[in-house]
Design an enzyme around this catalytic site. Structure first.
Site, short mmCIF file in Angstrom:
data_model
loop_
_atom_site.label_atom_id
_atom_site.label_comp_id
_atom_site.label_asym_id
_atom_site.label_seq_id
_atom_site.Cartn_x
_atom_site.Cartn_y
_atom_site.Cartn_z
N SER A 17 -9.29 3.61 -0.29
CA SER A 17 -8.65 4.92 -0.45
C SER A 17 -7.14 4.77 -0.68
CB SER A 17 -8.90 5.74 0.82
OG SER A 17 -8.12 6.91 0.80
N ASN A 69 3.54 -0.20 3.15
CA ASN A 69 3.76 1.11 2.53
C ASN A 69 3.95 2.16 3.59
OD1 ASN A 69 1.52 3.39 2.50
ND2 ASN A 69 0.42 1.43 2.61
N ILE A 71 3.84 5.54 2.44
CA ILE A 71 3.68 6.63 1.48
C ILE A 71 3.59 7.97 2.24
CG2 ILE A 71 2.25 7.49 -0.44
CD1 ILE A 71 3.31 4.76 -1.17
N ASN A 99 -12.20 11.20 0.95
CA ASN A 99 -11.58 10.72 2.20
C ASN A 99 -10.71 11.85 2.75
OD1 ASN A 99 -9.18 9.63 3.70
ND2 ASN A 99 -10.17 7.66 3.39
N CYS A 130 -4.76 8.99 12.43
CA CYS A 130 -3.62 9.87 12.77
C CYS A 130 -3.80 10.46 14.17
CB CYS A 130 -3.47 10.97 11.72
SG CYS A 130 -4.42 12.41 12.03
N ASN A 192 -8.14 -0.47 7.86
CA ASN A 192 -7.01 0.28 7.33
C ASN A 192 -5.77 -0.61 7.50
OD1 ASN A 192 -5.38 2.42 6.40
ND2 ASN A 192 -6.72 3.93 7.35
N THR A 193 -4.62 -0.12 7.13
CA THR A 193 -3.41 -0.97 7.20
C THR A 193 -2.97 -1.19 8.65
OG1 THR A 193 -2.06 1.00 6.93
CG2 THR A 193 -2.56 -0.26 4.93
N THR A 267 -4.87 -3.26 -2.38
CA THR A 267 -3.57 -3.68 -2.90
C THR A 267 -3.69 -4.46 -4.22
OG1 THR A 267 -2.75 -3.69 -0.64
CG2 THR A 267 -1.47 -4.95 -2.23
C1 LIG Z 1 -0.20 2.25 -1.06
C2 LIG Z 1 -1.39 2.43 -0.16
C3 LIG Z 1 -1.90 3.70 0.09
C4 LIG Z 1 -2.99 3.88 0.94
N1 LIG Z 1 -3.47 5.14 1.16
C5 LIG Z 1 -4.54 5.31 1.97
C6 LIG Z 1 -5.08 6.62 2.15
O1 LIG Z 1 -4.62 7.62 1.57
N2 LIG Z 1 -6.14 6.76 3.00
C7 LIG Z 1 -6.72 5.68 3.64
O2 LIG Z 1 -7.69 5.87 4.38
N3 LIG Z 1 -6.25 4.41 3.44
C8 LIG Z 1 -5.18 4.22 2.63
N4 LIG Z 1 -4.71 2.95 2.41
C9 LIG Z 1 -5.38 1.79 3.04
C10 LIG Z 1 -6.33 1.06 2.07
O3 LIG Z 1 -7.39 1.90 1.64
C11 LIG Z 1 -6.93 -0.21 2.72
O4 LIG Z 1 -7.63 0.17 3.89
C12 LIG Z 1 -5.87 -1.24 3.11
O5 LIG Z 1 -4.81 -1.26 2.17
C13 LIG Z 1 -6.44 -2.66 3.25
O6 LIG Z 1 -6.97 -3.12 2.02
P1 LIG Z 1 -6.10 -4.05 0.98
O7 LIG Z 1 -5.47 -5.14 1.80
O8 LIG Z 1 -7.10 -4.55 -0.02
O9 LIG Z 1 -5.08 -3.16 0.37
C14 LIG Z 1 -3.61 2.74 1.55
C15 LIG Z 1 -3.10 1.47 1.29
C16 LIG Z 1 -2.02 1.29 0.45
C17 LIG Z 1 -1.52 -0.12 0.17
#
Ligand SMILES: Cc1cc2nc3c(=O)[nH]c(=O)nc-3n(C[C@H](O)[C@H](O)[C@H](O)COP(=O)(O)O)c2cc1C
Length: 303
Positions: A17, A69, A71, A99, A130, A192-193, A267
Site C-alpha cells: 500500500s 518516509n 508522507i 486499504n 495509528c 509495515n514500516t 520501495t
Molecule cells: C512512501 C511509502 C508510503 C507508504 N504508504 C503506506 C500506506 O499508505 N498505507 C500502508 O498501509 N502502508 C504504507 N507503506 C508501507 C508499505 O506498504 C510496506 O508495508 C513497507 O514499505 C515495507 O515494504 P518495502 O520495504 O518493500 O517498502 C508505505 C511505504 C512507503 C515507502
C-alpha cells in the site's frame, strides 16, 4: 491461478500500500501499464474518512539501504476516493484491495461498510498503525485493542475478505496476528514500516523529516520482515502477505519459505515501476517444482 481468500490471482506478487500509484502510472506510461500490470492485485494507498494533507516537507530521507518516509497518509478522504479514484481503479485488469485507516472504531467501521458495498473492491486491508484517539494505544500494537476493533468492524465487511496489516512497532506481532485471526481477520499482511528518524545535517539537533520521525522501508528491513513473517506463520493458519525490502525473486521466495502465501513489493517500485512483473517471473522460476509455502508443508526445502 492462485486462490487468495477466494480471489483468483495470476501470480503471488502484489504492491505494498502507498508505494505504487496506479492512476499516476497510467498518466505517465499510458494504457501500456494496465496491459502489463506489474501486480496480481492492486492495494490502494490508505484511505481515511476525511481528506488529509499529509505531513509537512521534507517527507523523504534516503538511507544506504532504503528510505525513511514521513508522507503522513495524504488522501482525498472516502468521498473523494469513491468519486474520483474508484472509477479509474475499477478499470485495472486485476482485483482491487482497498486499504483503510481510522483513529476511532466507528470511523474504521464506516470506511469498511462503504467499501464492502462496492463490487469494484475485492477485499479490504486495515492499516492499524495509528493511535486510537480514545485509548491512545496504537490499534495494531496491542492484541486486546485490535480484538476490540475487529469485533466492531468485522460485521461491516460483510462477505469481503478482511486483511489486517500488522505493525512491526510492537512487542509481539505474532500475538497481534493471533488476536486478528481469532476475531475474524481472513488474512494478515506484514511488515509495515519501522519507526525511524534522520538528523538534519544543517540544523544541529533537529530532525530532517517534517513529521519528526518516519517509517523505514526497503532492504534495511528485509531481515526483520523475514523474522516476523516466520513468527506470525507459526501462530496463524490464515493466509499471510509478506513484505519488507523485496527487490528480486530470491527475496520473494525467501519470504514465501518463511511462511508468506503472497508477497508485496514496496520501495523497490520507486526504483523500477515494473519491478513487480520482474520479481513475479524470477520467483516463479525459482519456485518451479516446489510447493509455494514450504513452511507449512512437511518438508522444508533448503537452498
Ligand atoms: C512512501 C511509502 C508510503 C507508504 N504508504 C503506506 C500506506 O499508505 N498505507 C500502508 O498501509 N502502508 C504504507 N507503506 C508501507 C508499505 O506498504 C510496506 O508495508 C513497507 O514499505 C515495507 O515494504 P518495502 O520495504 O518493500 O517498502 C508505505 C511505504 C512507503 C515507502
Amino acid at each position: 491461478m492462485i486462490d487468495f481468500c477466494g480471489i483468483p490471482l495470476a501470480h503471488r506478487i502484489v504492491n505494498g500500500s502507498g508505494t505504487f500509484d496506479a492512476i499516476a502510472a497510467r498518466r505517465a506510461f499510458g494504457d501500456a501499464i494496465y496491459e502489463q500490470f506489474p501486480f496480481a492485485a492492486f492495494v490502494s494507498k490508505t484511505v481515511t474518512l476525511e481528506p488529509r494533507q499529509g505531513n509537512p516537507p521534507p517527507r523523504l530521507w534516503e538511507l544506504p539501504g532504503g528510505l525513511i518516509n514521513s508522507i503522513g497518509l495524504p488522501n482525498k478522504g472516502l468521498a473523494g476516493y469513491l468519486r474520483e479514484d474508484l472509477p479509474q481503479l475499477a478499470e485495472l485488469p486485476v482485483p482491487l484491495i482497498a486499504n483503510v485507516m481510522g483513529s476511532r472504531r466507528e470511523d474504521v467501521a464506516r470506511l469498511v461498510a462503504a467499501f464492502a458495498e462496492r463490487d469494484e473492491v475485492a477485499a479490504l486491508e486495515l492499516n492499524v498503525s495509528c493511535p486510537n484517539v480514545k485509548t491512545g494505544l496504537i490499534m495494531g500494537a496491542d492484541p486486546r485493542e485490535l480484538a476490540a476493533l475487529l469485533d466492531h468492524v468485522r460485521p461491516h465487511a460483510q462477505a469481503k475478505p478482511l486483511i489486517v496489516k500488522l505493525t512491526p512497532n510492537c512487542a509481539s506481532p505474532a500475538d497481534v496476528a493471533a488476536a486478528a485471526e481469532q476475531h475474524g481477520a481472513d488474512a494478515v499482511s506484514l511488515i509495515n514500516t519501522l519507526r525511524g528518524m534522520a538528523m538534519d545535517p544543517h540544523r544541529p539537533g533537529e530532525p530532517w523529516l517534517g513529521g519528526g520521525t518516519g517509517g523505514v522501508s526497503g532492504p534495511a528491513v528485509r531481515a526483520i520482515a523475514l523474522a516476523q513473517v516466520r513468527e506470525v506463520r507459526a501462530r496463524v493458519a490464515i493466509p499471510v502477505i509478506g513484505m519488507g525490502g523485496v527487490q528480486c525473486g530470491r527475496h520473494a521466495v525467501d519470504l514465501q519459505r518463511a511462511g508468506a502465501d503472497i508477497v508485496a513489493v514496496g520501495t523497490e517500485s520507486f526504483r523500477d515501476p515494473l519491478a513487480g512483473r520482474r520479481i513475479a517471473a524470477e520467483a516463479s522460476s525459482l519456485m518451479e517444482g516446489f510447493p509455494a509455502n514450504t513452511a507449512r508443508g512437511p518438508e522444508v526445502v533448503r537452498v
